[in-house]
Motif scaffolding. Structure first.
Motif, PDB file in Angstrom:
ATOM      1  N   GLY A 384       0.635  -1.159   0.084  1.00 49.40           N
ATOM      2  CA  GLY A 384      -0.251   0.223   0.344  1.00 49.40           C
ATOM      3  C   GLY A 384       0.582   1.282  -0.335  1.00 49.40           C
ATOM      4  O   GLY A 384       1.957   0.979   0.182  1.00 49.40           O
ATOM      5  N   LEU A 408      -2.302  -4.421   4.722  1.00 50.23           N
ATOM      6  CA  LEU A 408      -2.688  -2.964   3.743  1.00 50.23           C
ATOM      7  C   LEU A 408      -3.007  -1.986   4.245  1.00 50.23           C
ATOM      8  O   LEU A 408      -3.228  -1.862   5.643  1.00 50.23           O
ATOM      9  CB  LEU A 408      -4.096  -2.972   3.222  1.00 50.23           C
ATOM     10  N   LEU A 409      -2.280  -1.304   3.873  1.00 55.42           N
ATOM     11  CA  LEU A 409      -1.951   0.286   4.650  1.00 55.42           C
ATOM     12  C   LEU A 409      -0.970   1.700   2.958  1.00 55.42           C
ATOM     13  O   LEU A 409      -1.745   1.597   2.428  1.00 55.42           O
ATOM     14  CB  LEU A 409      -0.905   0.691   5.587  1.00 55.42           C
ATOM     15  N   ASP A 412      -3.918   4.499  -0.925  1.00 56.78           N
ATOM     16  CA  ASP A 412      -4.419   4.130  -2.359  1.00 56.78           C
ATOM     17  C   ASP A 412      -4.438   1.961  -1.447  1.00 56.78           C
ATOM     18  O   ASP A 412      -4.783   0.854  -2.978  1.00 56.78           O
ATOM     19  CB  ASP A 412      -4.310   3.751  -3.114  1.00 56.78           C
ATOM     20  N   ARG A 413      -4.755   1.685  -0.520  1.00 53.27           N
ATOM     21  CA  ARG A 413      -4.731   0.398   0.475  1.00 53.27           C
ATOM     22  C   ARG A 413      -5.555  -0.282  -0.379  1.00 53.27           C
ATOM     23  O   ARG A 413      -6.230  -1.567  -0.961  1.00 53.27           O
ATOM     24  CB  ARG A 413      -4.964   0.594   2.049  1.00 53.27           C
ATOM     25  N   ASP A 414      -6.756   0.403  -0.704  1.00 55.74           N
ATOM     26  CA  ASP A 414      -8.493  -0.028  -0.855  1.00 55.74           C
ATOM     27  C   ASP A 414      -8.075  -0.150  -2.492  1.00 55.74           C
ATOM     28  O   ASP A 414      -9.292  -1.041  -3.194  1.00 55.74           O
ATOM     29  CB  ASP A 414      -9.530   1.072  -1.167  1.00 55.74           C
ATOM     30  N   VAL A 431      -6.562  -4.876   7.188  1.00 65.59           N
ATOM     31  CA  VAL A 431      -6.800  -2.820   6.480  1.00 65.59           C
ATOM     32  C   VAL A 431      -5.914  -2.060   7.427  1.00 65.59           C
ATOM     33  O   VAL A 431      -7.399  -2.048   8.425  1.00 65.59           O
ATOM     34  CB  VAL A 431      -8.031  -2.824   5.822  1.00 65.59           C
ATOM     35  N   THR A 437      -3.365   5.440   9.373  1.00 63.16           N
ATOM     36  CA  THR A 437      -2.113   5.525   8.418  1.00 63.16           C
ATOM     37  C   THR A 437      -1.626   6.293   7.812  1.00 63.16           C
ATOM     38  O   THR A 437      -0.592   7.000   7.719  1.00 63.16           O
ATOM     39  CB  THR A 437      -2.873   5.399   7.085  1.00 63.16           C
ATOM     40  N   PRO A 465       5.873  -3.064  -0.657  1.00 60.11           N
ATOM     41  CA  PRO A 465       4.495  -2.802  -1.137  1.00 60.11           C
ATOM     42  C   PRO A 465       3.383  -2.371  -3.226  1.00 60.11           C
ATOM     43  O   PRO A 465       2.124  -1.951  -2.715  1.00 60.11           O
ATOM     44  CB  PRO A 465       4.720  -0.993  -0.480  1.00 60.11           C
ATOM     45  N   CYS A 467       3.887   0.465  -4.308  1.00 62.41           N
ATOM     46  CA  CYS A 467       2.989   2.140  -4.083  1.00 62.41           C
ATOM     47  C   CYS A 467       4.396   2.831  -3.628  1.00 62.41           C
ATOM     48  O   CYS A 467       5.296   2.354  -3.562  1.00 62.41           O
ATOM     49  CB  CYS A 467       2.164   1.723  -3.011  1.00 62.41           C
TER      50      CYS A 467
END
Length: 495
Positions: A384, A408-409, A412-414, A431, A437, A465, A467
């Motif tokens: 994330g 997830l962190l 844009d983790r979603d 999450v 976050t 990540p 990301c």
């Protein structure tokens, strides 16, 4: 003395008179300062512009250049208007062509060069040091550093420059001569290259990245086209990834010097004209006279610091470029044996109770994360951050069978969570919520605790990540440091 008229700036080179040439340098970071400094040294009239007021180091550099006669304008509004009577603009690589300053230059017909283009023009004509150039979505820095290690093992005076290490223009203008340069180039740098012709070049791979810089339906094609610029004018070897057909297509599309060869690298058995693996041996069937029937042994997997697939690919690409330059097989082995990657690249942080904790914070896009995940099974994946417009569907589809769980962190983790829901619905996902976050380093403690709850003996907890990091951290290194520190705190508490 009146100002000299510059009717054709494209003819400017190292031995030309630069006095009277009016150059604007867009951006005053590391590469911008190097460009401005060397242009001033050559006698050009230099104006450097940057929206950032800068830290103490930047202010000190500004004072140094002002003492040499340059004009430095830093702070909000500094780049809104292109000065009058400009002969050439030298831009830092992150500047988009649509930025007001560069758009004004284009409208006026003022040439826009990158710092790499300037460096190519400033090579010493009496000692034109060859460039071995590397680009790709992932693996550039590691490959260039491997290449530099191999060249040095061959007794050559080499330097890793460009997107890693020193700015290219600084290396080119250094009075201490080099024999060869290993040059890392990003797509941003290549976008502003017009005349560079490397001795040999490699495109390691191509995958979605920087689509915020390359927006719209042609974004990926535009990104690939900029990467492909690295092959233009190549004299010896265009190195491509057999597993990535787009890299080979870029070779086919390039206008190269007569006699330049296409050299593939593969994790499979190499065909003639390729480098690859024969069991556990890195083998060369491209630069041996009897390549139709035999291969030269370069080294073994045990000689590498890591046998992760992407690390082996990087080693093969570096070896191909070195071999194209005439380096013996023994130097490839010696260089790779002594090489260790920089921090935050598949670095083992700790091992406890059968669980390995690995920091690959440098995996800042889905392609890099996929390469990292391919090296571990089972794995608890920590992911994330800023997705930069990338999709995670193909990545999740490829690695779903390896995943013990996912933490997830980040902003844009979603995006990743949605891909997991579509393609790996049975994989447990934790999450880290908004309240955590925003805390940067502090949130990593909760991430590590969640990963520890999911992991079992024999698993690897992998920070890859996929990301960028700037939503929560200064850079990927700070993110990796936070992960490592949180792991140590967790294990000390658990011990």
């Amino acid at each position: 003395m009146g100002r000299r008229s510059m009717s054709d700036p494209s003819l400017l080179g190292r031995t030309d008179p630069w006095d009277g040439v009016r150059a604007v340098v867009a951006g005053f970071g590391v590469s911008g300062f190097a460009a401005a400094d060397n242009l001033a040294f050559l006698g050009a009239s230099v104006t450097a512009l940057d929206e950032s007021p800068g830290d103490d180091d930047r202010q000190e550099r500004a004072q140094l250049l002002e003492a040499l006669g340059a004009t430095i304008r830093l702070g909000p509004g500094a780049t809104a208007t292109l000065p009058d009577d400009v002969d050439v603009v030298v831009t830092s690589p992150g500047w988009h062509p649509s930025s007001p300053l560069l758009a004004q230059a284009a409208a006026r017909g003022v040439p826009v060069w990158g710092e790499v283009e300037l460096a190519w023009r400033l090579r010493d004509p009496d000692n034109p040091v060859p460039w071995l150039a590397v680009t790709g979505t992932n693996g550039k820095t590691t490959t260039v550093q491997m290449l530099d290690a191999i060249l040095r093992a061959a007794g050559l005076r080499s330097a890793a420059v460009g997107n890693v290490g020193r700015p290219v223009v600084e290396a080119v203008m250094d009075p201490a001569p080099l024999d060869v340069m290993a040059v890392e180039l990003s797509s941003f740098q290549l976008h502003y290259v017009h005349s560079m012709a490397a001795e040999s070049a490699a495109v390691l791979n191509l995958a979605e990245d920087h689509l915020d810089w390359y927006p719209g339906p042609t974004g990926m094609a535009d990104y690939a086209a900029d990467k492909g610029r690295i092959y233009e004018g190549v004299q010896q070897a265009c190195v491509y990834n057999v597993a990535d057909p787009l890299t080979e297509q870029l070779v086919r599309d390039a206008d190269v010097e007569e006699g330049a060869r296409a050299i593939g690298f593969t994790l499979g058995t190499p065909a003639p004209g390729m480098l690859g693996l024969v069991e556990n041996i890195l083998a060369d069937r491209a630069f041996v006279e009897t390549r139709a029937t035999s291969a030269a042994e370069l080294c073994t997997l045990d000689d590498l610091g890591s046998s992760a697939p992407h690390m082996v690919e990087n080693a093969l690409a570096a070896a191909a470029l070195a071999r194209a330059h005439g380096v013996p097989a023994s130097a490839v082995r010696d260089g790779l044996r002594g090489f260790r990657p920089d921090g935050h690249r598949i670095a083992v942080v700790a091992e406890r109770d059968g669980i390995a904790w690995v920091d690959d914070s440098k995996a800042t896009n889905p392609h890099a994360a996929r390469s990292s995940l391919r090296g571990y099974d089972p794995v608890v994946w920590v992911a994330g951050g800023l997705a930069k417009g990338a999709s995670f569907d193909d990545l999740v589809t490829d690695v779903a069978g390896r995943l013990r769980g996912v933490v997830l962190l980040g902003r844009d983790r979603d995006v990743i969570a949605a891909a997991l829901a579509r393609h790996a619905p049975d994989v447990p996902v934790i999450v880290v919520d908004d309240g955590e976050t925003g805390r940067g380093h502090g949130s990593m403690d909760r991430v590590v605790r969640a990963a520890a709850d999911l992991a079992r003996p024999g698993d690897t907890v992998l920070l890859a990540p996929g990301c960028a990091s700037m939503d929560m951290f200064t850079n990927y290194a700070a993110r990796g440091d936070a992960f490592a520190a949180a792991v140590r705190r967790h294990l000390e508490g658990a011990g």
